[in-house]
Design an enzyme around this catalytic site. Structure first.
Site, PDB file in Angstrom:
ATOM      1  N   ASP A  10       0.994  -1.369  -0.128  1.00  0.00           N
ATOM      2  CA  ASP A  10      -0.148   0.050   0.103  1.00  0.00           C
ATOM      3  C   ASP A  10       0.785   1.053  -0.122  1.00  0.00           C
ATOM      4  OD1 ASP A  10      -3.268   0.335   1.187  1.00  0.00           O
ATOM      5  OD2 ASP A  10      -1.937   1.932   0.989  1.00  0.00           O
ATOM      6  N   ASN A  11       0.639   2.408  -0.682  1.00  0.00           N
ATOM      7  CA  ASN A  11       1.358   3.324  -0.552  1.00  0.00           C
ATOM      8  C   ASN A  11       0.883   4.440   0.258  1.00  0.00           C
ATOM      9  OD1 ASN A  11      -0.894   4.549  -1.645  1.00  0.00           O
ATOM     10  ND2 ASN A  11      -0.233   5.164  -3.772  1.00  0.00           N
ATOM     11  N   LEU A  12      -0.073   4.041   1.101  1.00  0.00           N
ATOM     12  CA  LEU A  12      -0.617   4.924   2.355  1.00  0.00           C
ATOM     13  C   LEU A  12      -1.137   6.283   1.658  1.00  0.00           C
ATOM     14  CD1 LEU A  12       1.774   3.897   5.045  1.00  0.00           C
ATOM     15  CD2 LEU A  12      -0.306   2.769   4.471  1.00  0.00           C
TER      16      LEU A  12
ATOM     17  N   ALA B 203      -6.463   1.155  -5.650  1.00  0.00           N
ATOM     18  CA  ALA B 203      -7.188   2.113  -6.651  1.00  0.00           C
ATOM     19  C   ALA B 203      -7.812   3.348  -5.752  1.00  0.00           C
ATOM     20  CB  ALA B 203      -8.521   1.328  -7.435  1.00  0.00           C
TER      21      ALA B 203
ATOM     22  N   THR C 299     -16.895  -2.663  -9.210  1.00  0.00           N
ATOM     23  CA  THR C 299     -17.855  -2.088  -8.710  1.00  0.00           C
ATOM     24  C   THR C 299     -19.267  -1.843  -9.212  1.00  0.00           C
ATOM     25  OG1 THR C 299     -18.571   0.311  -8.273  1.00  0.00           O
ATOM     26  CG2 THR C 299     -16.899   0.016  -9.726  1.00  0.00           C
TER      27      THR C 299
ATOM     28  N   TYR D 100     -14.649   7.083 -12.508  1.00  0.00           N
ATOM     29  CA  TYR D 100     -14.291   5.985 -11.651  1.00  0.00           C
ATOM     30  C   TYR D 100     -14.866   4.605 -12.226  1.00  0.00           C
ATOM     31  CZ  TYR D 100     -14.956   2.768  -7.594  1.00  0.00           C
ATOM     32  OH  TYR D 100     -14.974   1.907  -6.869  1.00  0.00           O
TER      33      TYR D 100
ATOM     34  N   LYS E  85     -12.777   1.357 -13.607  1.00  0.00           N
ATOM     35  CA  LYS E  85     -12.930  -0.067 -12.790  1.00  0.00           C
ATOM     36  C   LYS E  85     -13.322  -0.936 -14.048  1.00  0.00           C
ATOM     37  CE  LYS E  85     -11.769   0.053  -8.509  1.00  0.00           C
ATOM     38  NZ  LYS E  85     -11.470  -0.749  -7.516  1.00  0.00           N
TER      39      LYS E  85
ATOM     40  N   LEU F 180     -22.765   7.561   2.797  1.00  0.00           N
ATOM     41  CA  LEU F 180     -23.797   7.887   3.584  1.00  0.00           C
ATOM     42  C   LEU F 180     -23.606   7.627   5.088  1.00  0.00           C
ATOM     43  CD1 LEU F 180     -26.708   9.013   3.597  1.00  0.00           C
ATOM     44  CD2 LEU F 180     -27.724   6.991   2.995  1.00  0.00           C
TER      45      LEU F 180
HETATM   46  N1  UDP Z   1     -26.420  10.620   0.072  1.00  0.00           N
HETATM   47  C1  UDP Z   1     -26.994  11.348   0.670  1.00  0.00           C
HETATM   48  N2  UDP Z   1     -26.378  12.236   1.538  1.00  0.00           N
HETATM   49  C2  UDP Z   1     -25.015  12.180   1.548  1.00  0.00           C
HETATM   50  C3  UDP Z   1     -24.276  11.343   1.134  1.00  0.00           C
HETATM   51  C4  UDP Z   1     -25.128  10.311   0.399  1.00  0.00           C
HETATM   52  O1  UDP Z   1     -28.385  11.342   0.380  1.00  0.00           O
HETATM   53  O2  UDP Z   1     -24.487  12.935   2.458  1.00  0.00           O
HETATM   54  C5  UDP Z   1     -27.109   9.334  -0.831  1.00  0.00           C
HETATM   55  C6  UDP Z   1     -26.446   9.370  -2.140  1.00  0.00           C
HETATM   56  O3  UDP Z   1     -27.094  10.238  -2.925  1.00  0.00           O
HETATM   57  C7  UDP Z   1     -26.576   7.932  -2.283  1.00  0.00           C
HETATM   58  C8  UDP Z   1     -26.730   7.229  -1.134  1.00  0.00           C
HETATM   59  O4  UDP Z   1     -26.768   7.937  -0.157  1.00  0.00           O
HETATM   60  O5  UDP Z   1     -27.969   7.857  -3.168  1.00  0.00           O
HETATM   61  C9  UDP Z   1     -25.309   6.243  -0.910  1.00  0.00           C
HETATM   62  O6  UDP Z   1     -24.450   7.234  -1.317  1.00  0.00           O
HETATM   63  P1  UDP Z   1     -22.673   6.828  -1.097  1.00  0.00           P
HETATM   64  O7  UDP Z   1     -21.816   8.149  -1.707  1.00  0.00           O
HETATM   65  O8  UDP Z   1     -22.799   6.228   0.276  1.00  0.00           O
HETATM   66  O9  UDP Z   1     -22.492   5.562  -1.932  1.00  0.00           O
HETATM   67  P2  UDP Z   1     -22.842   5.323  -3.603  1.00  0.00           P
HETATM   68  O10 UDP Z   1     -24.109   4.860  -3.873  1.00  0.00           O
HETATM   69  O11 UDP Z   1     -22.592   6.763  -4.172  1.00  0.00           O
HETATM   70  O12 UDP Z   1     -21.590   4.446  -3.907  1.00  0.00           O
END
Ligand code: UDP
Length: 329
Positions: A31-33, A75, A117, A141, A145, A190
């Site tokens: 890992d490059n940290l 990544a 992903t 992104y 991937k 989230l």
């Molecule tokens: N989300 C939100 N408020 C936040 C962060 C995320 O409403 O502060 C929503 C975001 O729009 C998505 C869901 O939560 O519908 C999950 O987002 P997250 O970034 O965790 O993961 P992603 O689905 O983008 O991989």
């Protein structure tokens, strides 16, 4: 013989290293940290602070260690940043994987499990999403991937190389030991953002959009515990060791929760009212992402243990309460 984990100081990588060590495997971490934390690397793993793009240093790891298989997490993974700085993503994710595969081919290491992903699908054509569904990423992104998956496929046609790509849905939660958990800087996900409210680090949580065609108007996601993801990597590696063909698998719980439902679960787990505010939609967010993981269950024998969102959020809360500044405390 050892398993080489690239990106083993990151969120999902560190949890996978913990599960590998618990299963009695010999583990080497690279890992490059830059986004990972040395404190997240299990004490029983041999650690090399090396950048995946550094061919000479990667070659040295393969020369010093007897590697039988590779798990590749190294990544960048922020959707928003990939849109404003796409070349950073092409450089680390694609140039880095090119170097890794070149070094594997040169050293005769022919098995790799790779973190892909749900962002590889883009806007889904149906729910739940199956592996054979259309892949049209809506972010740089996701594009990198998907390109990494294709790079492995073409490499496998030219060289003795077998791969499993695991397409994760929403990784969350923390290890039951309480020693490791989610720590991103900046945090964009989230569940950790919601938990910053009861921690006193944020006044309220923003809900990105309330006008989606879902049951309460907020986005639906498939939340899967990080330790269940970790187990899937070990099963995928064993599948390749047993002679399994290269393949792609979704990893999710198969159940969707809205943003509002996740906030309600967090209110129950923490006992805090967690004020929320409706904000505009976040660019590039599909309304719903829910996995069909039937293939991983049938072919790899994967059985996710954490199928209740309460348990997943409680494990995250346990980690964040004890480490409010992540690995900085
Ligand atoms: N989300 C939100 N408020 C936040 C962060 C995320 O409403 O502060 C929503 C975001 O729009 C998505 C869901 O939560 O519908 C999950 O987002 P997250 O970034 O965790 O993961 P992603 O689905 O983008 O991989």
């Amino acid at each position: 013989m050892a398993i080489l984990v690239l990106g083993g100081a990151g969120y999902i990588g560190s949890h996978t290293v913990y599960e590998l060590i618990a299963a009695g495997r010999d583990v080497v971490v690279v890992d490059n940290l830059v986004t990972g934390f040395q404190a997240a690397v299990h004490a029983k793993a041999r650690f090399y602070q090396v950048d995946i793009r550094d061919r000479k240093a990667i070659d040295q790891v393969f020369e010093r260690e007897k590697i039988e298989g590779v798990i590749h997490f190294a990544a960048f993974s922020q959707v928003g940043e990939s849109m404003t700085n796409p070349l950073k993503y092409y450089d680390n994710n694609l140039a880095g994987t090119t170097v890794l595969l070149q070094s594997m081919v040169a050293h005769g290491v022919d098995k790799i499990v790779f973190s892909s992903t749900a962002a590889a699908y883009g806007e889904p054509e149906r729910i739940p999403i199956q592996e054979s569904d259309r892949t049209v990423p809506t972010s740089c992104y996701g594009e990198t991937k998907l390109a990494m998956e294709k790079m492995m496929r073409w490499t496998g046609l030219a060289h003795p190389m077998h791969y499993v790509a695991l397409r994760y849905f929403n990784a969350c939660g923390a290890h039951t030991s309480g020693e490791i958990g989610e720590a991103h800087d900046p945090e964009t996900h989230l569940i950790p953002l919601i938990l910053q409210v009861p921690l006193g680090k944020r006044e309220k949580i923003s809900i990105f959009g309330e006008d989606y065609p879902t049951k309460d108007g907020t986005c639906v996601r498939d939340y899967i515990h990080v330790s269940d993801l970790a187990q899937a990597h070990i099963l995928a590696l064993d599948y390749l060791m047993d002679g399994g063909e290269s393949d792609v698998f979704n990893l999710g719980n198969g159940v969707g929760f809205t943003v509002k439902e996740v906030i309600d679960v967090a209110r129950g787990v923490t006992g805090h009212p967690i004020p929320a505010e409706i904000c505009p939609r976040r660019a590039g967010d599909p309304a719903q992402l829910v996995a069909s993981s039937e293939k991983a269950k049938a072919v790899l024998g994967w059985k996710p243990e954490y199928n209740r969102l309460e348990t997943i959020v409680a494990s995250a809360w346990n980690w964040h309460k004890a480490h409010p500044n992540g690995f900085g405390t």
